[in-house]
Write a protein that holds these residues in place. Structure first.
Motif, PDB file in Angstrom:
ATOM      1  N   UNK A 207      55.371  57.713  62.776  1.00 31.10           N
ATOM      2  CA  UNK A 207      56.672  58.115  62.240  1.00 31.10           C
ATOM      3  C   UNK A 207      57.818  57.642  63.125  1.00 31.10           C
ATOM      4  N   UNK A 208      57.489  57.078  64.304  1.00 28.47           N
ATOM      5  CA  UNK A 208      58.553  56.682  65.233  1.00 28.47           C
ATOM      6  C   UNK A 208      59.368  55.544  64.615  1.00 28.47           C
ATOM      7  N   UNK A 209      60.673  55.758  64.407  1.00 28.57           N
ATOM      8  CA  UNK A 209      61.489  54.655  63.872  1.00 28.57           C
ATOM      9  C   UNK A 209      61.492  53.490  64.852  1.00 28.57           C
ATOM     10  N   UNK A 210      61.457  52.253  64.327  1.00 35.47           N
ATOM     11  CA  UNK A 210      61.292  51.096  65.206  1.00 35.47           C
ATOM     12  C   UNK A 210      62.451  50.960  66.189  1.00 35.47           C
ATOM     13  N   UNK A 211      63.628  51.381  65.770  1.00 31.37           N
ATOM     14  CA  UNK A 211      64.772  51.260  66.680  1.00 31.37           C
ATOM     15  C   UNK A 211      64.586  52.167  67.898  1.00 31.37           C
ATOM     16  N   UNK A 212      63.930  53.317  67.694  1.00 26.60           N
ATOM     17  CA  UNK A 212      63.701  54.232  68.815  1.00 26.60           C
ATOM     18  C   UNK A 212      62.668  53.638  69.760  1.00 26.60           C
ATOM     19  N   UNK A 215      64.606  51.328  71.810  1.00 29.75           N
ATOM     20  CA  UNK A 215      65.463  52.048  72.759  1.00 29.75           C
ATOM     21  C   UNK A 215      64.636  52.606  73.908  1.00 29.75           C
ATOM     22  N   UNK A 240      54.833  48.657  71.131  1.00 26.43           N
ATOM     23  CA  UNK A 240      54.969  50.110  71.015  1.00 26.43           C
ATOM     24  C   UNK A 240      55.086  50.510  69.555  1.00 26.43           C
ATOM     25  N   UNK A 302      60.303  42.558  62.143  1.00 27.11           N
ATOM     26  CA  UNK A 302      61.055  43.729  62.581  1.00 27.11           C
ATOM     27  C   UNK A 302      62.187  43.290  63.500  1.00 27.11           C
ATOM     28  N   UNK A 303      63.399  43.626  63.139  1.00 24.39           N
ATOM     29  CA  UNK A 303      64.548  43.167  63.907  1.00 24.39           C
ATOM     30  C   UNK A 303      64.975  44.168  64.954  1.00 24.39           C
ATOM     31  N   UNK A 304      64.920  45.458  64.615  1.00 22.37           N
ATOM     32  CA  UNK A 304      65.623  46.419  65.455  1.00 22.37           C
ATOM     33  C   UNK A 304      65.089  46.541  66.878  1.00 22.37           C
TER      34      UNK A 304
ATOM     35  N   UNK B  54      55.881  58.437  74.849  1.00 22.45           N
ATOM     36  CA  UNK B  54      57.181  58.166  74.237  1.00 22.45           C
ATOM     37  C   UNK B  54      57.781  59.460  73.701  1.00 22.45           C
ATOM     38  N   UNK B 263      64.433  56.079  58.786  1.00 22.87           N
ATOM     39  CA  UNK B 263      64.425  55.314  60.023  1.00 22.87           C
ATOM     40  C   UNK B 263      64.884  53.880  59.875  1.00 22.87           C
ATOM     41  N   UNK B 265      66.804  50.539  59.878  1.00 18.21           N
ATOM     42  CA  UNK B 265      67.948  50.176  60.702  1.00 18.21           C
ATOM     43  C   UNK B 265      68.718  48.988  60.182  1.00 18.21           C
ATOM     44  N   UNK B 266      68.037  47.841  60.112  1.00 20.23           N
ATOM     45  CA  UNK B 266      68.774  46.589  60.176  1.00 20.23           C
ATOM     46  C   UNK B 266      69.495  46.298  58.872  1.00 20.23           C
ATOM     47  N   UNK B 310      69.192  58.518  73.006  1.00 19.41           N
ATOM     48  CA  UNK B 310      67.769  58.832  72.930  1.00 19.41           C
ATOM     49  C   UNK B 310      67.557  60.162  72.233  1.00 19.41           C
ATOM     50  N   UNK B 317      63.348  61.090  64.964  1.00 20.73           N
ATOM     51  CA  UNK B 317      61.884  61.046  65.012  1.00 20.73           C
ATOM     52  C   UNK B 317      61.294  62.361  64.513  1.00 20.73           C
ATOM     53  N   UNK B 320      61.632  62.590  60.737  1.00 20.26           N
ATOM     54  CA  UNK B 320      60.656  61.704  60.102  1.00 20.26           C
ATOM     55  C   UNK B 320      59.256  62.274  60.221  1.00 20.26           C
ATOM     56  N   UNK B 324      56.838  63.069  57.190  1.00 20.38           N
ATOM     57  CA  UNK B 324      55.569  62.351  57.053  1.00 20.38           C
ATOM     58  C   UNK B 324      54.383  63.297  57.053  1.00 20.38           C
TER      59      UNK B 324
END
Lengths: 373, 341
Positions: A207-212, A215, A240, A302-304, B54, B263, B265-266, B310, B317, B320, B324
């Motif tokens: 579930x971790x958004x790719x931007x996170x 970061x 990751x 994936x861009x972010x 993480x 989530x 982004x782009x 963060x 997170x 989400x 999920x």
């Protein structure tokens, strides 16, 4: 009706019996078979007729009556008119239940049509806007060193972005393949309470958004440890992001390997490692390959995470540990942002290259996943 | 269980002298098997440390954020690093509005596509259509961003203008400009949550559709045929058999899609123009999402602002994750029903 005796070799029996067509004497069936799957003629006429009349109505309404020229409104009005004419014509001959069925079928098919044409429009649009740079050879073998955003298309190319993307995804695969598949093997083959904990955490981390994910690498590696923005950092960020995806997909694939195969191998005296290496993994190979390739397709586009961690170089960089590096999605993003028309054309061409790459990966995954004959 | 059968299973030697006990069977791996088990346990543990690390790291980073900004971090709308005023209320609302726009497009379309593939499509096309949906999921999000920005935005803003003209009295469709002006201010209708939501819908759709289609395809054929044999039309059969059976898949697939939409982004970053206001007017220019905020602000951030970013990521997170997890529970429940019938 009499029950006929079992068919024997004898032929001069006067009793009526089952007709056995002899091979070689193909006689046409006496009555033509009714096609149960096909639609009656009347229904087909209703459907095509209402399409035709809807098109005519839509043309009159959008192009003659209302000040709404252009194909977009025509399509919208066409859809609405089609639904209207279809339900009215059906209601003339049938009852409400059939009308509802027609409307539902129309809605479902139109929805699917919209989705597939959106996909087609995406692919077609990207190639349509980007084919100009694609015909120049230098687009594939040069980088953007000293090339400004408004320079003509016979200067500069995206070699640096292609190489950067391949290096970054290579790093990511080198990390996620052993760790992801290894974790899946641990979860399915070793098991136990700890494996359930790992499975829960890995599933949660998908579930971790790719931007996170990007970061996280930025904060720990680049800010705290002082590693420069580089291909290595970008590869780690992609790893990751990909690790939970690959681990989870491999887990699903390994779980469906039949337990009997494992037990047979163990009963023959193989060690557990031999069982995994020679029985479980080969059985699951097509599924694992599909999981990995779809993971790569996801990671390469994936861009972010890359946006945050790699920095954008305009020149070819082959050493991932030294300094900034570009990649295909990042190049597309930064070039589109410049707003110069010719640069945008380059971005679309790069998007075409990326799309081709993903398409090829996808087709390979499909071929591998196909059951062996 | 009788005494006799017990003896048979435990005593391989029937005339063994008294005092001989059967060999104890241990499930503990020995030798090479132990090496195997421990090696893979180590791999599993390292992945647990990486992925779990993480989560823990993000959670740990929220501590300084909340100590510095207090809980107004969650209610403050502005993101002004110069004034040391940071809050994520506006971006959270923006994230939700983009995701809801995306879902309001993606839900009916993915339901229709899933129903079409599983019920209406000719058999020989089914495999191709399923592959096409999977391909749609593999198309990079930046490509959908380009599609949304260059192809859809002009049409979508025109559509938004019409919506504003005729349904402007509904608060979410109002725009802060004169709808009936002789020359409408077209730029007010671009770069909105509405346009971004359409691009995000393209990414969400295949995911939701795949889950729904899979659950629909598990509908017991006998029940479908029974409905048809009783004289139901195809839609009657779908309404009374397929949809009730696939309810879990519909809800679960939609929620999985929602998790992805939150989530994204782009594509959002490419389309929207950032603005830190709680804005229910989805057709109007300017909004921001958590992920676009991170992508836009990380470069200038340091120290406490980085922690704040963060923390924003951590909040995203968590949302989400909850979505999920609920989706997985709903989908699994519906699948376990499929196995018993």
């Amino acid at each position: 009706m009499t029950v006929s005796a079992p068919v024997t070799e004898a032929t001069d029996d006067p009793q009526p019996r089952t007709h056995l067509p002899a091979s070689g004497q193909e006689t046409p069936a006496p009555v033509p078979r009714a096609g149960l799957g096909a639609m009656p003629e009347q229904d087909r006429l209703v459907i095509w007729g209402s399409r035709l009349s809807a098109a005519a109505l839509a043309w009159v309404i959008t192009q003659r009556l209302l000040p709404t020229p252009g194909p977009a409104w025509f399509l919208v009005v066409f859809g609405a008119m089609n639904l209207l004419v279809l339900s009215v014509t059906t209601a003339l001959t049938d009852d409400l239940v059939v009308v509802k069925d027609r409307i539902a079928q129309w809605l479902v098919s139109t929805g699917a049509l919209v989705v597939f044409s959106a996909l087609a429009s995406t692919i077609f649009f990207v190639f349509h806007r980007g084919w100009h740079p694609l015909v120049h050879l230098n687009f594939y073998i040069h980088d953007m060193t000293g090339v400004g955003p408004s320079d003509p298309l016979d200067k500069g190319g995206i070699l640096h972005a292609i190489v950067g993307s391949l290096i970054e995804i290579g790093i990511a695969v080198a990390i996620t393949l052993p760790l992801g598949v290894g974790t899946a093997v641990f979860m399915t083959e070793v098991g136990g309470r700890f494996a359930r904990v790992v499975r829960t955490v890995v599933e949660a981390m998908t579930a971790l958004p790719s931007i996170v994910a990007g970061l996280f690498i930025y904060t720990t590696l680049i800010i705290a440890l002082g590693v420069p923005r580089s291909g290595l950092a970008a590869g780690l960020a992609i790893s990751v992001m990909m690790l939970p995806i690959i681990a989870r997909a491999s887990d699903v694939v390994l779980r469906v390997v039949p337990g009997g195969l494992r037990e047979a191998s163990l009963a023959l005296g193989a060690s557990r490692w031999k069982t995994v290496w020679h029985v479980v993994l080969p059985t699951a190979r097509p599924g694992l390959a599909t999981a990995l390739i779809l993971g790569i397709a996801r990671g390469i586009g994936e861009t972010s995470p890359v946006l945050i961690t790699s920095g954008a170089a305009a020149f070819l960089v082959t050493d991932p540990s030294q300094g900034v590096m570009n990649s295909l999605p990042l190049y597309i993003f930064s070039t589109v942002r410049s707003g110069v028309p010719i640069a945008i054309e380059r971005a679309f061409a790069t998007a075409s290259v990326l799309l081709i790459l993903v398409l090829v990966l996808f087709v390979v995954a499909r071929l591998l996943a196909r059951p062996r004959k | 269980m009788s005494e006799e059968s017990h003896q048979v299973t435990t005593l391989p030697v029937p005339d063994a002298p008294a005092g001989v006990r059967p060999r104890r069977i241990s499930r503990k791996p020995t030798g090479g098997d132990a090496v195997f088990a421990h090696t893979f346990r180590a791999i599993g543990a390292s992945v647990l440390v990486i992925t779990g690390g993480i989560g823990v790291f993000l959670a740990y980073q929220s501590w300084p954020t909340f100590r510095h900004y207090g809980f107004s971090f969650l209610t403050e709308t502005q993101w002004q690093p110069e004034a040391d005023v940071l809050g994520i209320a506006a971006v959270l609302v923006g994230t939700l509005s983009v995701a809801l726009v995306a879902m309001s497009f993606a839900f009916p379309l993915s339901l229709a596509t899933a129903l079409y593939i599983s019920e209406y499509a000719p058999d020989r096309w089914k495999a191709t259509l399923v592959s096409l949906v999977d391909l749609m999921a593999a198309v990079p999000s930046i490509v959908y961003g380009l599609w949304g920005f260059f192809l859809i935005q002009p049409h979508a803003s025109g559509f938004a203008h019409v919506l504003h003209q005729h349904l402007g009295w509904i608060p979410i469709f109002s725009v802060g400009t004169d709808a009936d002006a002789a020359v409408p201010d077209a730029s007010r209708y671009t770069a909105s949550a509405f346009v971004a939501g359409i691009a995000v819908a393209m990414m969400v759709l295949p995911m939701a559709c795949a889950v729904m289609r899979q659950v629909f395809s598990q509908t017991p054929a006998g029940e479908k045929e029974a409905a048809l044999a009783l004289g139901a039309t195809k839609w009657g059969m779908i309404r009374t058999v397929v949809l009730p059976f696939g309810k879990g898949g519909i809800i679960g697939g939609t929620m999985l899609g929602l998790g992805r939409a939150l989530g994204e982004t782009i594509a959002v970053l490419l389309i929207i123009s950032p603005e830190f206001v709680i804005k229910p007017r989805i057709l109007e220019i300017g909004t921001d999402t958590v992920s676009a905020l991170i992508a836009g602000q990380f470069g200038e951030a340091n120290g406490i602002q980085l922690s704040a970013l963060l923390t924003a990521g951590f909040v995203l997170f968590l949302i989400t994750l909850v979505v999920n997890t609920l989706a997985a529970i709903v989908v699994n429940r519906s699948r376990s029903g499929a196995e018993t019938s």
